[in-house]
Design a protein around this motif. Structure first.
Motif, PDB file in Angstrom:
ATOM      1  N   ASP A   1     -24.349  21.098  84.459  1.00 25.37           N
ATOM      2  CA  ASP A   1     -24.810  19.726  85.502  1.00 25.37           C
ATOM      3  C   ASP A   1     -23.866  18.546  84.846  1.00 25.37           C
ATOM      4  O   ASP A   1     -22.795  18.746  84.176  1.00 25.37           O
ATOM      5  N   ASP A   2     -24.541  17.383  84.602  1.00 25.14           N
ATOM      6  CA  ASP A   2     -24.120  16.319  83.973  1.00 25.14           C
ATOM      7  C   ASP A   2     -24.970  15.756  82.721  1.00 25.14           C
ATOM      8  O   ASP A   2     -24.966  14.727  82.347  1.00 25.14           O
ATOM      9  N   LYS A   3     -25.803  16.728  82.218  1.00 26.48           N
ATOM     10  CA  LYS A   3     -26.559  16.410  81.371  1.00 26.48           C
ATOM     11  C   LYS A   3     -26.650  16.926  79.981  1.00 26.48           C
ATOM     12  O   LYS A   3     -27.172  16.547  79.032  1.00 26.48           O
ATOM     13  N   LEU A   4     -25.856  18.244  79.950  1.00 26.58           N
ATOM     14  CA  LEU A   4     -25.983  18.874  78.688  1.00 26.58           C
ATOM     15  C   LEU A   4     -24.591  19.414  78.367  1.00 26.58           C
ATOM     16  O   LEU A   4     -23.898  20.069  79.118  1.00 26.58           O
ATOM     17  N   VAL A   5     -24.073  19.186  77.089  1.00 29.68           N
ATOM     18  CA  VAL A   5     -22.889  19.783  76.665  1.00 29.68           C
ATOM     19  C   VAL A   5     -23.009  20.603  75.333  1.00 29.68           C
ATOM     20  O   VAL A   5     -23.889  20.144  74.632  1.00 29.68           O
ATOM     21  N   SER A   6     -22.747  21.888  75.396  1.00 24.49           N
ATOM     22  CA  SER A   6     -22.905  23.203  74.474  1.00 24.49           C
ATOM     23  C   SER A   6     -21.620  23.444  74.029  1.00 24.49           C
ATOM     24  O   SER A   6     -20.709  23.628  74.673  1.00 24.49           O
TER      25      SER A   6
ATOM     26  N   VAL B   1     -24.057  23.362  68.926  1.00 26.49           N
ATOM     27  CA  VAL B   1     -24.383  22.268  69.051  1.00 26.49           C
ATOM     28  C   VAL B   1     -24.588  21.905  70.653  1.00 26.49           C
ATOM     29  O   VAL B   1     -23.800  22.272  71.296  1.00 26.49           O
ATOM     30  N   ARG B   2     -25.680  20.803  70.557  1.00 20.96           N
ATOM     31  CA  ARG B   2     -25.955  20.691  71.951  1.00 20.96           C
ATOM     32  C   ARG B   2     -25.808  19.083  72.165  1.00 20.96           C
ATOM     33  O   ARG B   2     -26.805  18.589  71.279  1.00 20.96           O
ATOM     34  N   ILE B   3     -25.309  18.640  73.097  1.00 16.17           N
ATOM     35  CA  ILE B   3     -25.197  17.302  73.104  1.00 16.17           C
ATOM     36  C   ILE B   3     -25.934  16.715  74.575  1.00 16.17           C
ATOM     37  O   ILE B   3     -25.424  17.193  75.515  1.00 16.17           O
ATOM     38  N   THR B   4     -26.925  15.764  74.331  1.00 16.22           N
ATOM     39  CA  THR B   4     -27.368  15.276  75.535  1.00 16.22           C
ATOM     40  C   THR B   4     -27.123  13.656  75.680  1.00 16.22           C
ATOM     41  O   THR B   4     -27.639  13.178  76.962  1.00 16.22           O
TER      42      THR B   4
END
Length: 284
Positions: A231-236, A244-247
């Protein structure tokens, strides 16, 4: 341009450490004085303030109690949990095998409506055939020196997880560099089957498959680290040592911007099929 994902995770940790350090200084306490009030060695205080050791929820409660800042406990705990969840070492992720890792990711897949994947290295997991996935996961198991190689079972779980691409109401924008088509991570038969599947993947109603040609001129984005946007909420993304998880919204926005620029350089439909056919011919 997106910052290094590992640096981003470390920055989040340092923000928590800096906040705790500032509270101690505002209270007029030395490192040793705070340690004495908390009942631990002063070196622990130093490790926390220098972001060498992440504080536990109990540590944060004791720290804030020692300086009379109990009102900030919950906020700092949430900030710390978010920082630590950004960077998860693979050795913890795969403790119970590669199959469990696929199943855990499947939970995220089921709650996502819009998938964006850019890969400069491998065919995205969502489009991997079982034979290709066995080779990828087998290589990972050998590299990690796992006591049990469950790559065959994990590959089946990955393919099963990928059935989500047929769910109506979801969207999948998948981008790969042309070099991915020529990266022979699997044997010739498995590679041929994988490339053959890519020929039909673009016909799946929910899927948009783009390939960025190696000969693309005047690139506005050079090949980036492989990343997934949910979606537009999480980059993995997957590093050699960690996931790495970016929020953070501002960082997610940077990856979305990079994705759109990469997307603009890709070819689709007949042009994409031509690149895949070229890779298939190169196998012989």
């Amino acid at each position: 341009m997106p910052v290094s994902p590992s640096s981003s995770a470390q920055d989040a940790r340092e923000a928590v450490a800096g906040r705790l350090r500032d509270l101690r200084k505002e209270a007029g306490l030395t490192i040793t004085e705070l340690a004495n009030r908390c009942g631990w060695h002063h070196s622990k205080t130093s490790r926390i303030e220098n972001a060498i050791t992440g504080p536990t929820a109990k540590d944060i409660r004791q720290w804030c109690a020692a300086i009379g800042a109990q009102s900030q406990v919950q906020d700092i705990i949430v900030q710390s949990v978010n920082a630590e969840s950004m960077y998860t070492e693979w050795r913890h992720q795969i403790r119970r095998g590669l199959t469990g890792l696929q199943e855990n990711t499947g939970k995220l897949f089921r709650t996502t409506s819009h998938f964006r994947v850019y890969s400069s290295t491998l065919v995205p997991g969502l489009l991997q055939t079982e034979g290709y996935a066995v080779s990828v996961l087998g290589a990972a198991a050998r590299f990690r020196e796992l006591p049990v190689d469950d790559s065959t079972e994990a590959a089946r779980a990955r393919v099963d997880r990928s059935r989500v691409i047929h769910d109506p109401g979801r969207r999948f924008a998948l981008l790969i560099e042309e070099s991915v088509l020529h990266c022979q991570i699997a044997d010739i038969d498995a590679m041929a089957a994988q490339l053959g599947y890519l020929l039909t993947a673009g016909a799946i109603p929910t899927v948009s498959l783009g390939i960025i040609p190696a000969a693309a001129r005047l690139r506005c984005q050079w090949p980036r680290e492989t990343f997934h946007v949910y979606d537009d909420k999480l980059v993995s993304m997957e590093l050699v040592s960690a996931r790495v998880r970016i929020t953070q919204p501002s960082e997610v926005a940077l990856y979305l911007k990079a994705f759109e620029e990469l997307r603009g350089m890709a070819v689709y439909g007949g042009e994409a099929r031509a690149l895949i056919l070229k890779a298939i011919e190169a196998l012989n």
